[in-house]
Design an enzyme around this catalytic site. Structure first.
Site, mmCIF file in Angstrom:
data_model
loop_
_atom_site.group_PDB
_atom_site.id
_atom_site.type_symbol
_atom_site.label_atom_id
_atom_site.label_comp_id
_atom_site.label_asym_id
_atom_site.label_seq_id
_atom_site.Cartn_x
_atom_site.Cartn_y
_atom_site.Cartn_z
ATOM 1 N N ASP A 106 0.840 -1.194 0.000
ATOM 2 C CA ASP A 106 0.000 0.000 0.000
ATOM 3 C C ASP A 106 0.877 1.247 0.000
ATOM 4 O O ASP A 106 2.020 1.207 0.472
ATOM 5 C CB ASP A 106 -0.864 0.075 1.267
HETATM 6 N N1 URA Z 1 -1.221 -5.844 3.824
HETATM 7 C C1 URA Z 1 -1.644 -4.576 3.840
HETATM 8 O O1 URA Z 1 -2.662 -4.273 4.446
HETATM 9 N N2 URA Z 1 -0.933 -3.656 3.191
HETATM 10 C C2 URA Z 1 0.203 -3.932 2.538
HETATM 11 O O2 URA Z 1 0.816 -3.041 1.967
HETATM 12 C C3 URA Z 1 0.644 -5.253 2.521
HETATM 13 C C4 URA Z 1 -0.084 -6.195 3.171
#
Ligand code: URA
Length: 237
Positions: A106
């Site tokens: 993310d």
């Molecule tokens: N899980 C998440 O919520 N975000 C990420 O970036 C990776 C795994």
């Protein structure tokens, strides 16, 4: 190895754009086995031929693998019209190789991100069928306990009803934990922790399989991986 064209050999290595490569070759800066070559279509054996550019030896590698310490606030996609992406942090040579991020972190997640031009490798790392472990450190707003560890081991059911594969939750501090998952659903770790009343404040990926993030890289830093490191990805910890 099968014979390949000189311009493809150089393009695979990200040396320059196709157009620039034509010029570079035509101007006699490239030698094969000590002799200057001026035809882009000249065939060579990528493993056996000694290729130099301006006297510098070029060792052919078809695929490339890098690790990056992705900073928070940057998109893990190859291109975006408005926002900075992980590809804007790498060299022009690496961009020409056609690297892409292996799966997504993310925007607000930091840590270990792999970049490659090897689609099969990326697929194997991402696919839940491969069982490749991804380890995250999370700082949360809330208290987690043994019931949460058990719920993770059982397989969390997210608020929208999606069932996650069994995962490992380790409590490492007052508001801190480690989470190991083998799949990559959208915002998965954030949603798993939120479903247990512990929304994520900070999320950082620490390892993929037995391959650990090189913390000496610093935010936005990257380096190429060797074959031994690449194999670590498949080793369970
Ligand atoms: N899980 C998440 O919520 N975000 C990420 O970036 C990776 C795994």
């Amino acid at each position: 190895m099968a014979q390949m064209r000189l311009d493809k050999f150089l393009a695979d290595m990200g040396i320059a754009t196709r157009k620039e490569l034509k010029q570079i070759i035509k101007s006699g800066r490239v030698c094969i086995n000590g002799a200057a070559v001026t035809q882009p279509e000249m065939k060579l054996d990528a493993e056996k031929s000694a290729v130099t550019l301006d006297g510098r030896a070029l060792n052919y590698t078809r695929y490339h693998y890098y690790m990056m310490d992705k900073p928070a606030g940057i998109l893990s996609v190859t291109e975006d019209k408005k926002q900075e992406t992980v590809l804007s942090l790498v060299t022009p040579e690496m961009r020409r190789m056609g690297l892409f991020p292996v799966g997504r972190l993310d925007k607000d997640t930091s840590g270990l991100l792999l970049l490659t031009d090897d689609g099969d490798f990326a697929h194997r790392v991402i696919s839940p069928k491969s069982g490749v472990q991804k380890l995250y450190y999370a700082r949360v707003d809330g208290k987690l306990d043994d019931a949460d560890i058990a719920a993770f081991a059982e397989g969390i059911v997210l608020k929208d009803g999606t069932r996650c594969l069994p995962a490992k939750l380790e409590l490492t501090g007052e508001n801190e934990c480690l989470v190991t998952v083998m799949e990559g659903k959208y915002h998965q770790v954030r949603r798993m922790l939120a479903s247990r009343g512990a929304p994520v404040i900070e999320l950082r990926r620490l390892s993929i399989g037995a391959l650990k993030l090189d913390e000496s890289l610093g935010a936005g830093g990257f380096r190429e991986l060797d074959q031994t490191e690449i194999q670590l990805v498949y080793i369970a910890t």
